[in-house]
Design a protein around this motif. Structure first.
Motif, PDB file in Angstrom:
ATOM      1  N   VAL A   1      28.017  28.921  46.115  1.00  0.00           N
ATOM      2  CA  VAL A   1      28.818  30.013  45.573  1.00  0.00           C
ATOM      3  C   VAL A   1      27.935  31.226  45.320  1.00  0.00           C
ATOM      4  O   VAL A   1      26.740  31.096  45.085  1.00  0.00           O
ATOM      5  CB  VAL A   1      29.527  29.614  44.258  1.00  0.00           C
TER       6      VAL A   1
ATOM      7  N   GLN B   1      33.836  34.479  41.647  1.00  0.00           N
ATOM      8  CA  GLN B   1      34.453  33.456  42.499  1.00  0.00           C
ATOM      9  C   GLN B   1      35.969  33.613  42.502  1.00  0.00           C
ATOM     10  O   GLN B   1      36.614  33.576  43.535  1.00  0.00           O
ATOM     11  CB  GLN B   1      34.142  32.064  41.952  1.00  0.00           C
ATOM     12  N   TYR B   2      36.528  33.759  41.297  1.00  0.00           N
ATOM     13  CA  TYR B   2      37.975  33.888  41.159  1.00  0.00           C
ATOM     14  C   TYR B   2      38.488  35.158  41.834  1.00  0.00           C
ATOM     15  O   TYR B   2      39.478  35.118  42.563  1.00  0.00           O
ATOM     16  CB  TYR B   2      38.377  33.889  39.678  1.00  0.00           C
TER      17      TYR B   2
ATOM     18  N   THR C   1      37.212  36.841  44.273  1.00  0.00           N
ATOM     19  CA  THR C   1      37.114  36.674  45.730  1.00  0.00           C
ATOM     20  C   THR C   1      38.272  35.817  46.238  1.00  0.00           C
ATOM     21  O   THR C   1      38.925  36.154  47.234  1.00  0.00           O
ATOM     22  CB  THR C   1      35.767  36.019  46.098  1.00  0.00           C
TER      23      THR C   1
ATOM     24  N   ASN D   1      35.822  22.270  39.650  1.00  0.00           N
ATOM     25  CA  ASN D   1      36.721  23.181  38.947  1.00  0.00           C
ATOM     26  C   ASN D   1      37.157  22.546  37.637  1.00  0.00           C
ATOM     27  O   ASN D   1      37.069  21.335  37.478  1.00  0.00           O
ATOM     28  CB  ASN D   1      37.978  23.446  39.800  1.00  0.00           C
TER      29      ASN D   1
END
Length: 177
Positions: A11, A18-19, A21, A65
């Motif tokens: 990542v 991350q979210y 993207t 997650n």
């Protein structure tokens, strides 16, 4: 139609990046051309934008997650044109935080009826229920693949009596089709 990714477990940036993207790539997407990789997403994030996805041409990776559920309730087909770890079309691993109660509790892939190529690997998801009540061989098209589903949630509610023992969740609407 939107493009998938090929990052695996690597990542870039923090969980918020991350979210963002993920949201930018898959908002209003119905067909993912390539792989759907959902890695290191926090429990506070709204993933409802994923519910438009109906098909993934590559593989789906769901790892590390801490959200409770995955809104992929409209996903029907994983084509498996690419595999994770050379043989898996659906790979779900380590979706919980050992220090908190945040964890993936149900996949909710109620519409998933076909994995055209590749296998299924679902392991070490401490609170994930109703993955051992899915008849994966009915979904997987490759008879040589053996689904690997182990060491997931223990204190799970049973399938609704109308489901005949095969379900994605405890309700009558969660029966495997």
């Amino acid at each position: 139609v939107c493009a998938g990714t090929l990052n695996g477990l690597s990542v870039t940036g923090d969980a918020q990046h991350q979210y963002q993207t993920l949201h930018k790539m898959y908002n209003n997407c119905e067909i993912v051309m390539g792989n759907l990789e959902i890695v290191l997403i926090d429990h506070m994030q709204d993933l409802s934008f994923l519910q438009t996805i109906r098909e993934v041409t590559g593989y789906i990776l769901i790892a590390m997650n801490v959200f409770a559920s995955l809104p992929l309730q409209n996903l029907r087909v994983i084509r498996g044109t690419q595999f994770y770890e050379e043989k898996f079309a659906l790979f779900v691993l380590l979706n919980y935080n050992p220090n908190t109660t945040h964890a993936l509790r149900h996949l909710g892939l109620n519409q998933l009826t076909e994995i055209l190529a590749g296998g299924v690997y679902i392991e070490k998801n401490a609170q994930l229920c109703h993955v051992d009540t899915v008849e994966w061989r009915d979904i997987m098209r490759d008879p040589r693949q053996e689904p690997i589903v182990r060491d997931n949630g223990k204190a799970c509610a049973p399938c609704h009596e109308s489901c005949g023992g095969h379900c994605w969740g405890p309700g009558p609407e969660d029966c495997q089709k």
